[in-house]
Scaffold this active site. Structure first.
Site, PDB file in Angstrom:
ATOM      1  N   ALA A 137       0.846  -1.189   0.000  1.00 29.20           N
ATOM      2  CA  ALA A 137       0.000   0.000   0.000  1.00 29.20           C
ATOM      3  C   ALA A 137       0.883   1.241   0.000  1.00 29.20           C
ATOM      4  O   ALA A 137       1.921   1.273   0.649  1.00 29.20           O
ATOM      5  CB  ALA A 137      -0.915   0.015   1.224  1.00 29.20           C
ATOM      6  N   CYS A 138       0.434   2.240  -0.760  1.00 25.82           N
ATOM      7  CA  CYS A 138       1.153   3.515  -0.780  1.00 25.82           C
ATOM      8  C   CYS A 138       0.138   4.629  -0.958  1.00 25.82           C
ATOM      9  O   CYS A 138      -1.068   4.405  -0.835  1.00 25.82           O
ATOM     10  CB  CYS A 138       2.231   3.537  -1.856  1.00 25.82           C
ATOM     11  SG  CYS A 138       1.619   3.605  -3.533  1.00 25.82           S
ATOM     12  N   ALA A 139       0.604   5.806  -1.253  1.00 24.66           N
ATOM     13  CA  ALA A 139      -0.269   6.968  -1.329  1.00 24.66           C
ATOM     14  C   ALA A 139      -1.353   6.810  -2.396  1.00 24.66           C
ATOM     15  O   ALA A 139      -2.501   7.115  -2.159  1.00 24.66           O
ATOM     16  CB  ALA A 139       0.549   8.226  -1.562  1.00 24.66           C
TER      17      ALA A 139
END
Length: 102
Positions: A6-8
């Site tokens: 997961a990231c921005a």
């Protein structure tokens, strides 16, 4: 093993996901690996064994751990490994997290 990153926005990790899939295949491991935007973590609960957060959202670690609870292992990807796209090191990290939970 099911590994979710997961990231921005899910964009920067998508490149890393492809490298990790290639590395896992090269090692003969049948892992499911995918990336999502951090806002979708709760929707994915129960679908992953390990959740790896991109370094750019490491400030959300405590909040994410609270959301995930004991359903999966959660950790932040080493910034150097992330920056280099070092799929082998990141896979090894995910495997170590799984071993610790057993």
């Amino acid at each position: 093993m099911k590994i979710m990153l997961a990231c921005a926005l899910g964009m920067s990790t998508s490149i890393l996901v492809e490298k990790m899939k290639e590395e896992a295949k090269k090692q003969g491991k049948d892992y499911k690996i995918w990336a999502v935007d951090q806002s979708l973590i709760e929707e994915e609960l129960g679908n992953f064994d390990v959740l790896l957060l991109g370094p750019q959202i490491q400030h959300t670690l405590r909040k994410v751990k609270k959301i995930v609870g004991d359903q999966a292992r959660v950790a932040v990807i080493n910034p150097v490994d992330y920056g280099r796209g070092d799929a082998a090191s990141i896979l090894k990290f995910a495997e170590k997290l799984m071993e610790e939970s057993e």
